[in-house]
Structures are given as structure tokens and as C-alpha cells.
Scaffold this active site. Structure first.
Site, PDB file in Angstrom:
ATOM      1  CE  LYS A   1       2.634  -0.946   2.291  1.00 19.67           C
ATOM      2  NZ  LYS A   1       3.797  -0.783   2.732  1.00 19.67           N
TER       3      LYS A   1
ATOM      4  CD  GLN B   1       6.008  -1.189   5.907  1.00 21.18           C
ATOM      5  OE1 GLN B   1       5.534  -1.602   4.504  1.00 21.18           O
ATOM      6  NE2 GLN B   1       5.736  -0.073   6.328  1.00 21.18           N
TER       7      GLN B   1
ATOM      8  CG  ASP C   1       8.543   1.047  -1.557  1.00 21.87           C
ATOM      9  OD1 ASP C   1       7.360   1.390  -1.498  1.00 21.87           O
ATOM     10  OD2 ASP C   1       9.019   0.347  -0.548  1.00 21.87           O
TER      11      ASP C   1
HETATM   12  N1  GUN Z   1       6.860   2.437   5.533  1.00 16.57           N
HETATM   13  C1  GUN Z   1       5.984   3.650   5.631  1.00 16.57           C
HETATM   14  N2  GUN Z   1       5.447   3.773   4.621  1.00 16.57           N
HETATM   15  C2  GUN Z   1       6.194   2.945   3.666  1.00 16.57           C
HETATM   16  C3  GUN Z   1       6.080   2.637   2.201  1.00 16.57           C
HETATM   17  O1  GUN Z   1       5.609   3.571   1.465  1.00 16.57           O
HETATM   18  N3  GUN Z   1       7.061   2.060   1.680  1.00 16.57           N
HETATM   19  C4  GUN Z   1       7.787   1.136   2.621  1.00 16.57           C
HETATM   20  N4  GUN Z   1       8.553   0.311   1.833  1.00 16.57           N
HETATM   21  N5  GUN Z   1       7.869   1.262   3.961  1.00 16.57           N
HETATM   22  C5  GUN Z   1       7.218   2.214   4.275  1.00 16.57           C
END
Ligand code: GUN
Length: 286
Positions: free
Chosen positions: A50, A94, A117
Site C-alpha cells: 500500500k 490494517q 476503507d
Molecule cells: N486486512 C485485509 N484486508 C483489509 C482491508 O481492506 N482493509 C484493512 N484495513 N485491513 C485489511
């Protein structure tokens, strides 16, 4: 019939290119804060990817790492600081979080205007009521791929397999908004194969390797496979497969997303899009 593959990698690259051009024109570089708690190896890889993708489109990546022993209060204090920082346009914590931390409480503490998100109840509620929302990244990516595949959505029978807050429920909302007739199926659904066979559009998001078989699919249907499951191989390295048995399904479907290279790459591209959207709205850019 052999299904057309839906190329998520190419679509995501194009979207990232569009975002990079928009960022270059923006009055300032949007900032995305990503918070990683603990040492989960898969999460560390996601966070690193990311960060790299954020910088590649010209945005600022602000990375915060907390130890696995961090308390909920420590994490909430960091979220409060990021909420108040005018240079931070998006906040992503995350998941999963260590046991001692209540993920729902953390998500609830994020400023909905920075919730890239789209997990905050305010954004979920806005999506459900058709108001302007930040939309969860994977569902948004699925909708872009459906359009890419040339799907006719209005009046189509859409079946969503899976009812998670992150994928199943929000994608059902987006399909409904696009005038599909939507069924949300799950582990307790009776005659799952029969329900899936009704689908002109089938979205699989259950996290069970190759659960959807070829004979669950209506001929010509568009299949979006959200699953990413690692299955063992003799060499011990393992192999990634989706929730759909690809070869069987591709013999019946009209179009299908591969795993990897389908939905996966769209998620990060849509996160960057949400960050730009959050910056525009919050800072009053055009
Ligand atoms: N962990 C796995 N996928 C995601 C996501 O799309 N957002 C977040 N914050 N954590 C994740």
C-alpha cells in the site's frame, strides 16, 4: 463456451494512472496514513504494498507501526491524532488487530471523512441509503470490473456469496444501487448450487478454496471471484486459488476474473481513489 478473462491487473494499472494524473493537478499531495499493529507477516506485506502504491501515484504515505502489545488506548490515541492532522486525508488501520484490541471500537473512532476503507457505520449507512459515502475498496473494485466486462446490470439477477461487512454486504448494496435483483447467499443458504445457478452475475466472497463448481454457474454468467486462498502443493510453496474452481467455471461462464490478477489489484487502486476522493471533499477541491 470459454469465458473471457477479466483483467484486473490492467484495469487497476489504468485506474492508478488516472489517479496519478489527478494528483499531479491537485493543489497538494493527498496523505494516506496506514497503521500496522503487530508483526502479522501477511499484514506487513499488504502495508508495504500500500505504501509503495501510494508513493507511486504521487501521494504521501504516512506509516505508523505499533508493537503487538499495544493497548487499545494507545491505538485510539494515535487515531485521534491522525483525525486531527490536516495533512492526513485518509486513515487505514490494517486488520486483523491483536486480541486485546476491539476492532469495531477502533473503526468507530476514525473520522468518517478520512475512513478510506469505508468501514465506519456512517459510511456503511450512507452507502445503504444512497448518500455520498466512502465505499469499501474491494466492492468498488468488483463494480469497476463488472463494467469492464460489459455486464448489463439493470434487471440482472445478482447473487453474492458471502455476507461480510467488508465485501458481501457492501457489494450487495452497490449491485442494488445499479438496479440488479440481489440475493445474498451464505453458509446456511439452502441449495447453494441452485441459488448460484440463477445468477447472471455471481460474486464469490466466502474465503473457501474452489468451493464454487462449474455446474453452479449459469451459462454465460459473469463471475467475480473475490477469494484469495493458499492451497498446498507438493513443492511446499502453495498456490493461490479463488473461491471458484476456475477451469470448470471458465468452461461455462461468459466472463470471469482470474486469481491472482483479478479483484486483488483493484483493491489497492480503489484505496488510492478513495484517498483522493477524501482529500477533494475534505479540502474542498474540485
Ligand atoms: N486486512 C485485509 N484486508 C483489509 C482491508 O481492506 N482493509 C484493512 N484495513 N485491513 C485489511
Amino acid at each position: 463456451m470459454t469465458a473471457r478473462p477479466i483483467d484486473g491487473k490492467a484495469t487497476a494499472a489504468r485506474l492508478r494512472g488516472e489517479i496519478a494524473r489527478a494528483v499531479a493537478q491537485a493543489p497538494a499531495a493527498p496523505g494516506l496514513a496506514v497503521v500496522l499493529v503487530g508483526e502479522d507477516p501477511a499484514s506487513a506485506v499488504y502495508v508495504r504494498n500500500k505504501g509503495a502504491a501510494t508513493r507511486e501515484v504521487g501521494m504521501r504515505s504516512i506509516e505508523h507501526k505499533l508493537p503487538a502489545t499495544a493497548t487499545q488506548d494507545e491505538l485510539l490515541a494515535l487515531v485521534a491524532r491522525l483525525n486531527g492532522d490536516p495533512e492526513v486525508d485518509g486513515i487505514l488501520v490494517q486488520l486483523p488487530l491483536p486480541r486485546q484490541i476491539d476492532a469495531q471500537a477502533v473503526i468507530a473512532a476514525i473520522d468518517p471523512a478520512k475512513d478510506v476503507d469505508g468501514f465506519h457505520v456512517v459510511n456503511a449507512g450512507r452507502l445503504a441509503t444512497g448518500a455520498e459515502a466512502l465505499v469499501p475498496c474491494t466492492p468498488r473494485g468488483c463494480m469497476i470490473l463488472l463494467r469492464e466486462a460489459g455486464a448489463t446490470l439493470s434487471g440482472a439477477e445478482a447473487v453474492v456469496l458471502g455476507r461480510s461487512n467488508i465485501v458481501g454486504k457492501p457489494i450487495a448494496q452497490l449491485l442494488l444501487q445499479a438496479d440488479c435483483t440481489v440475493t445474498i447467499a451464505h453458509s446456511r443458504t439452502r441449495d447453494l448450487p441452485g441459488v448460484c445457478r440463477r445468477a447472471d452475475i455471481l460474486v464469490a466472497a466466502v474465503g473457501r478454496a474452489e468451493m464454487v463448481r462449474g455446474d453452479w454457474i449459469k451459462p454465460g454468467a459473469i463471475v467475480i471471484d473475490v477469494g484469495i486462498n493458499r492451497v498446498p502443493t507438493p513443492d511446499g510453496k502453495g498456490r493461490l486459488v479463488g473461491d471458484v474452481a476456475y477451469a470448470e467455471a471458465a468452461a461455462v461462464a461468459g466472463a470471469i476474473t482470474p486469481v491472482p490478477g483479478g479483484v486483488g489489484p483493484m483493491t489497492i487502486a480503489c484505496l488510492l481513489e478513495n484517498t483522493l476522493t477524501a482529500a477533494r471533499r475534505r479540502r474542498g477541491w474540485k
